[in-house]
Write a protein that holds these residues in place. Structure first.
Motif, PDB file in Angstrom:
ATOM      1  N   ARG A 223       0.815  -1.207   0.000  1.00  0.00           N
ATOM      2  CA  ARG A 223       0.000   0.000   0.000  1.00  0.00           C
ATOM      3  C   ARG A 223       0.853   1.263   0.000  1.00  0.00           C
ATOM      4  N   SER A 224       2.130   1.131   0.363  1.00  0.00           N
ATOM      5  CA  SER A 224       2.936   2.342   0.389  1.00  0.00           C
ATOM      6  C   SER A 224       4.098   2.238  -0.592  1.00  0.00           C
ATOM      7  N   SER A 225       4.634   3.406  -0.919  1.00  0.00           N
ATOM      8  CA  SER A 225       5.671   3.500  -1.943  1.00  0.00           C
ATOM      9  C   SER A 225       6.908   4.144  -1.328  1.00  0.00           C
ATOM     10  N   HIS A 226       7.833   4.630  -2.164  1.00  0.00           N
ATOM     11  CA  HIS A 226       9.039   5.309  -1.662  1.00  0.00           C
ATOM     12  C   HIS A 226       8.693   6.295  -0.567  1.00  0.00           C
ATOM     13  N   GLY A 227       9.431   6.281   0.486  1.00  0.00           N
ATOM     14  CA  GLY A 227       9.229   7.257   1.553  1.00  0.00           C
ATOM     15  C   GLY A 227       7.946   7.036   2.321  1.00  0.00           C
ATOM     16  N   GLY A 228       7.267   5.919   2.037  1.00  0.00           N
ATOM     17  CA  GLY A 228       6.038   5.623   2.760  1.00  0.00           C
ATOM     18  C   GLY A 228       4.817   6.383   2.276  1.00  0.00           C
ATOM     19  N   TYR A 229       4.916   7.055   1.139  1.00  0.00           N
ATOM     20  CA  TYR A 229       3.740   7.742   0.602  1.00  0.00           C
ATOM     21  C   TYR A 229       2.798   6.709   0.009  1.00  0.00           C
ATOM     22  N   PRO A 230       1.470   6.963   0.069  1.00  0.00           N
ATOM     23  CA  PRO A 230       0.521   5.976  -0.466  1.00  0.00           C
ATOM     24  C   PRO A 230       0.815   5.675  -1.944  1.00  0.00           C
ATOM     25  N   LEU A 231       0.909   4.384  -2.266  1.00  0.00           N
ATOM     26  CA  LEU A 231       1.287   3.985  -3.625  1.00  0.00           C
ATOM     27  C   LEU A 231       0.346   4.562  -4.681  1.00  0.00           C
ATOM     28  N   SER A 232      -0.965   4.515  -4.405  1.00  0.00           N
ATOM     29  CA  SER A 232      -1.890   4.974  -5.440  1.00  0.00           C
ATOM     30  C   SER A 232      -1.691   6.457  -5.737  1.00  0.00           C
ATOM     31  N   MET A 233      -1.273   7.241  -4.731  1.00  0.00           N
ATOM     32  CA  MET A 233      -1.035   8.671  -4.987  1.00  0.00           C
ATOM     33  C   MET A 233       0.262   8.877  -5.761  1.00  0.00           C
ATOM     34  N   MET A 234       1.192   7.946  -5.607  1.00  0.00           N
ATOM     35  CA  MET A 234       2.469   8.070  -6.294  1.00  0.00           C
ATOM     36  C   MET A 234       2.369   7.592  -7.736  1.00  0.00           C
ATOM     37  N   ALA A 235       1.536   6.573  -7.954  1.00  0.00           N
ATOM     38  CA  ALA A 235       1.560   5.896  -9.251  1.00  0.00           C
ATOM     39  C   ALA A 235       0.550   6.459 -10.250  1.00  0.00           C
ATOM     40  N   ILE A 236      -0.608   6.911  -9.760  1.00  0.00           N
ATOM     41  CA  ILE A 236      -1.644   7.340 -10.710  1.00  0.00           C
ATOM     42  C   ILE A 236      -1.523   8.845 -10.948  1.00  0.00           C
ATOM     43  N   ARG A 237      -0.725   9.184 -11.942  1.00  0.00           N
ATOM     44  CA  ARG A 237      -0.448  10.582 -12.264  1.00  0.00           C
ATOM     45  C   ARG A 237      -0.469  10.794 -13.768  1.00  0.00           C
ATOM     46  N   ARG A 238      -0.874  11.982 -14.167  1.00  0.00           N
ATOM     47  CA  ARG A 238      -0.907  12.291 -15.602  1.00  0.00           C
ATOM     48  C   ARG A 238       0.492  12.205 -16.210  1.00  0.00           C
ATOM     49  N   SER A 239       1.490  12.684 -15.491  1.00  0.00           N
ATOM     50  CA  SER A 239       2.849  12.678 -16.054  1.00  0.00           C
ATOM     51  C   SER A 239       3.304  11.240 -16.314  1.00  0.00           C
ATOM     52  N   HIS A 240       2.980  10.322 -15.379  1.00  0.00           N
ATOM     53  CA  HIS A 240       3.379   8.928 -15.558  1.00  0.00           C
ATOM     54  C   HIS A 240       2.597   8.281 -16.692  1.00  0.00           C
ATOM     55  N   ASN A 241       1.311   8.615 -16.758  1.00  0.00           N
ATOM     56  CA  ASN A 241       0.488   8.075 -17.822  1.00  0.00           C
ATOM     57  C   ASN A 241       1.024   8.517 -19.181  1.00  0.00           C
ATOM     58  N   PHE A 242       1.485   9.745 -19.210  1.00  0.00           N
ATOM     59  CA  PHE A 242       2.050  10.304 -20.430  1.00  0.00           C
ATOM     60  C   PHE A 242       3.298   9.512 -20.839  1.00  0.00           C
ATOM     61  N   ILE A 243       4.192   9.292 -19.874  1.00  0.00           N
ATOM     62  CA  ILE A 243       5.412   8.519 -20.163  1.00  0.00           C
ATOM     63  C   ILE A 243       5.039   7.098 -20.597  1.00  0.00           C
TER      64      ILE A 243
END
Ligand SMILES: Cc1cc2nc3c(=O)[nH]c(=O)nc-3n(C[C@H](O)[C@H](O)[C@H](O)COP(=O)(O)OP(=O)(O)OC[C@H]3O[C@@H](n4cnc5c(N)ncnc54)[C@H](O)[C@@H]3O)c2cc1C
Ligand SMILES: *[C@@H]1O[C@H](CO)[C@@H](O)[C@H](O)[C@H]1NC(C)=O
Length: 555
Positions: A223-243
Motif C-alpha cells: 500500500r505504500s511507496s518510496h518514503g512511505g507515501y501511499p502507492l496509489s497517490m504516487m503511481a496514478i499521475r498524468r505525467s506517468h500516464n504520459f510517459i
C-alpha cells in the motif's frame, strides 16, 4: 423529457447515481433490497441473505485521496487506507451531506424492468418491485442499474475432481467473515486475488498451516511507496500516464517487472505469473512476509481431491486438509432484465463505454459500476453517472444504436476468430478511462490551458496524483472547492500520520550554547558556518519533502 429515474441498488454506484440525478434536476427513486446503504461495504456477521459483503478485517486497497467522491473529500483525520467500518462511515456522511437517504426505498427488491409498449417513442420502463411480499409497479423515464460486479459467488466445483468426496469443510470466500473456527486447522485457499491473499494472510496467524493455490500467479504490491507515501497517490499521475503511453509496451513491461521484483523476487516466492498468461496485480502488504516466514505456502493448482488430501498439478500432495476456501471470485447477472437485453448486458463489448447497452433505440438505461479499473472504482462510477444523466437529458449524444451494434458485433467476430485479444474484462487504465468520460461531459481538465492560467494548480494536476477533484475544475458540474482540494490533498494525506510531532532539535538554542561556552570571535566564524549548514540541512530536508512525492514511479 426524462424526469423520473429508477436507481437499482444503494451501494457506491447507487449513491453516485442518486447524487448525479439530483445535480441534473432529475427525480431519482432508489430501490435497495437490504435495509441499509453501502452495498458490499456494509459489514454483517453472517451472509445468510446471500449478499456479497466485506470481511471484518478488510482494509481499502486504494488511498483515500484517490477514492473519494470528487466534491466530497474525506475528513482530514481519516487514515489513508481504512477498514470497512470507516469507509462505510464515509459513504454515510456523503449520503447525509447531500441528503440522499430520502430517495431510497429500503427492503425493496427490483423484480423486473421491461420496456413500455411505446418504448421506441417514450423510452420508458416498467419497473416491478417487491417490498416485504407486496408488489408494486411504476413507470420510469430512465433506469440506472447499480447492482454491482459481485452478485453471485463463482464456485467452479466441476473443475475440481474428487471435491465431493472431500470430508472437510468447503466454503466460498463470500461466507468468510472472521478468522474464528480456523484455529490449528490446515487450510487450503484456492485463488490468489485480493480476497484470497487477504484471507490467507489473516488465517496464517491462527491456522496450523495455510496453503495458497494459484493457477497463474500474480504481482503483489504494497500500500505504500518510496518514503512511505501511499502507492496509489504516487503511481496514478498524468505525467506517468504520459510517459507510459510514449514507451513501447515491451520496454514498459520490462521497467514495471523490474520495479516489482526489486521489492522481492516474485519467482523465488512462488508468485510469478506463468508465461503467456495475462498480467495480474493484487495489493497485499503481508503476503511476502508470510511466505518468507513459512506461515503461507504457495501451491500450484489442484488436480484432484481425496477424502482428506489434495493432489497438485506439480505432483505434490498435501495431507490432512481440514478446510478448503474457494476465493474464486464472483459472477454477475441482471435477473430483472428481459431477453435479449439481459444476455447482451453481461457482454461488456456490447456496453458502449461500459455504460450503455448498444441495442437500445433510446438510451434510457445505464449500467453503473460494472467495470474494473486500475484504481478506485468510486470516482469512475461517479463520472459514469454524471455522463449517463446528461445523456438521459439529451445534453450529451450517443452514436445511433445500429452503429453501436455493428461495431460491437464486428469486435465480437474478430475475437471469435482469434484475430484480436478480448480485453473487455481487463481493468481499464484509470486516467484514460476517466478522461474519456469527462471529455464526453465537457469536464476534462485542459492541462495546457491551466498552465497558462494557474501554473501552480496545473503543476499539481499534471505532476501530482490524479485525484477525483480534477474532474470538477471546469465544465458542467464544476465545483468551486476543487482547486483548494487539489492544493491541500497532501495535507489531508499526511495529517493522519502526524500524530506525534517531534520538534526540530537543530534550533538556535544549541547555537547559543556553543556561543556561551567558547564565546570568542574565532568561534563566531564557526558559528556562522554552523548556522549556515543547519539552515542548509533544513532547506534540503524541506526540498526533499516536496520532491519525493514527485519521484517517477510507473507501476
Ligand atoms: C472484498 C472486496 C473488497 C473490495 N475492496 C475495494 C477497495 O478497497 N477499493 C475499491 O475501490 N474497490 C473495492 N472493491 C470493489 C467494490 O466493487 C467497489 O468498491 C464498490 O463497493 C462497488 O459498489 P457497487 O455499488 O457497484 O456495488 P455493491 O456494493 O455490490 O452494491 C450493489 C447494491 O445493489 C443492491 N441490489 C442488487 N440487486 C438488487 C435488486 N434486484 N433490487 C434492489 N437492490 C439490489 C445490493 O443489495 C447492493 O446494496 C472491493 C470488492 C470486494 C468484493
Ligand atoms: C481492490 O480490491 C477489489 C476487490 O478484490 C478489486 O476488485 C479491485 O480491483 C482492487 N483495486 C485495486 C486497485 O487493486
Amino acid at each position: 423529457m426524462v424526469k423520473r429515474v429508477a436507481v437499482i441498488g444503494a451501494g457506491v454506484s447507487g449513491l453516485s447515481s442518486i447524487k448525479c440525478c439530483l445535480d441534473e434536476d432529475l427525480e431519482p427513486t432508489c430501490f435497495e433490497r437490504s435495509n441499509d446503504i453501502g452495498g458490499l461495504w456494509k459489514y454483517t456477521e453472517t451472509s445468510t441473505d446471500g449478499m456479497t459483503r466485506v470481511y471484518k478485517s478488510l482494509v481499502t486497497n486504494v488511498s483515500k485521496e484517490m477514492s473519494c467522491y470528487s466534491d466530497f473529500p474525506f475528513r482530514e483525520d481519516y487514515p489513508n487506507y481504512m477498514n470497512q467500518g470507516k469507509f462505510w462511515q464515509y459513504l454515510q456522511e456523503f449520503a447525509e451531506h447531500f441528503d440522499l437517504l430520502k430517495y431510497i426505498q429500503f427492503k425493496t427488491t427490483v423484480c423486473s424492468v421491461t420496456k413500455c409498449p411505446d418504448f421506441s417513442i417514450s423510452g420508458q420502463w416498467d419497473v416491478i418491485t417487491e417490498t416485504e411480499g407486496r408488489q408494486d409497479r411504476a413507470v420510469f423515464d430512465a433506469v440506472m442499474v447499480c447492482t454491482g460486479h459481485f452478485l453471485n459467488p463463482r464456485l467452479p466445483l466441476e473443475s475440481f475432481p474428487g471435491i465431493n468426496k472431500f470430508k472437510g469443510h468447503v466454503l466460498h470466500s463470500q461466507e468468510y467473515k472472521i478468522p474464528e473456527g480456523f484455529q490449528d486447522k490446515r487450510v487450503l485457499v484456492i485463488g490468489l486475488g485480493n480476497t484470497g491473499g487477504d484471507i490467507a494472510v489473516e488465517l496464517s496467524r491462527t491456522a496450523a498451516q495455510v496453503l495458497l493455490s494459484t493457477r497463474t500467479g500474480t504481482w503483489v504490491t504494497g500500500r505504500s511507496s518510496h518514503g512511505g507515501y501511499p502507492l496509489s497517490m504516487m503511481a496514478i499521475r498524468r505525467s506517468h500516464n504520459f510517459i507510459k503511453q510514449m514507451l513501447p509496451s515491451c520496454v514498459l513491461k520490462w521497467i514495471q517487472e523490474r520495479q516489482m521484483n526489486k521489492i522481492f523476487n516474485h519467482e523465488n516466492y512462488g508468485l510469478s505469473i506463468i508465461k503467456g498468461k495475462k498480467s495480474k496485480k493484487i495489493v497485499n502488504d503481508e503476503l511476502p512476509t508470510c511466505i518468507l516466514c513459512g506461515t503461507v505456502t504457495m501451491k500450484t493448482s489442484v488436480k484432484e481431491f481425496t477424502e482428506t488430501s489434495a493432489l497438485f498439478e506439480d505432483g505434490t500432495m498435501e495431507e490432512n486438509i481440514d478446510i478448503v476456501i474457494f476465493a474464486t471470485g464472483y459472477t454477475f447477472s441482471f435477473p430483472f432484465l428481459e431477453e435479449p437485453l439481459k444476455s447482451l448486458c453481461t457482454k461488456k463489448i456490447f456496453l458502449y463505454k461500459k455504460v450503455f447497452p448498444s441495442n437500445l433505440e433510446k438510451a434510457t438505461l445505464a449500467i453503473i459500476g460494472f467495470f474494473g479499473l486500475q484504481g478506485s472504482i468510486l470516482p469512475g462510477t461517479e463520472l459514469q453517472a454524471r455522463w449517463a444523466t446528461r445523456v438521459f437529458k439529451g445534453l450529451c449524444k450517443l452514436p445511433p444504436s445500429q452503429k453501436l451494434m455493428a461495431d460491437a458485433t464486428k469486435v465480437e467476430e474478430l475475437i471469435k476468430r482469434n484475430l484480436i485479444i478480448d480485453t473487455s474484462e481487463d481493468k481499464l487504465n484509470y486516467i484514460s478511462y476517466l478522461d474519456d468520460l469527462a471529455a464526453c461531459i465537457g469536464s476534462k481538465p485542459n492541462v495546457p490551458l491551466l498552465f497558462l492560467k494557474d501554473p501552480r494548480l496545473a503543476w499539481e494536476v499534471f505532476f501530482g496524483p490524479c485525484t477525483p477533484y480534477q474532474y470538477r475544475l471546469m465544465g458542467p458540474g464544476k465545483w468551486n472547492g476543487a482547486r483548494n482540494a487539489i492544493l491541500t490533498q497532501w495535507d489531508r494525506a499526511l495529517k493522519p500520520l502526524k500524530t506525534r510531532v517531534v520538534h526540530d532539535s537543530s534550533k538556535p538554542a544549541s547555537i547559543s550554547h556553543y556561543l556561551k561556552v567558547w564565546g570568542t570571535p574565532v568561534l563566531l566564524a564557526s558559528l556562522l558556518l554552523l548556522c549556515k549548514s543547519s539552515l542548509c540541512c533544513k532547506l534540503l530536508r524541506d526540498l526533499q519533502d516536496r520532491i519525493s512525492p514527485y519521484q517517477i514511479n510507473i507501476w
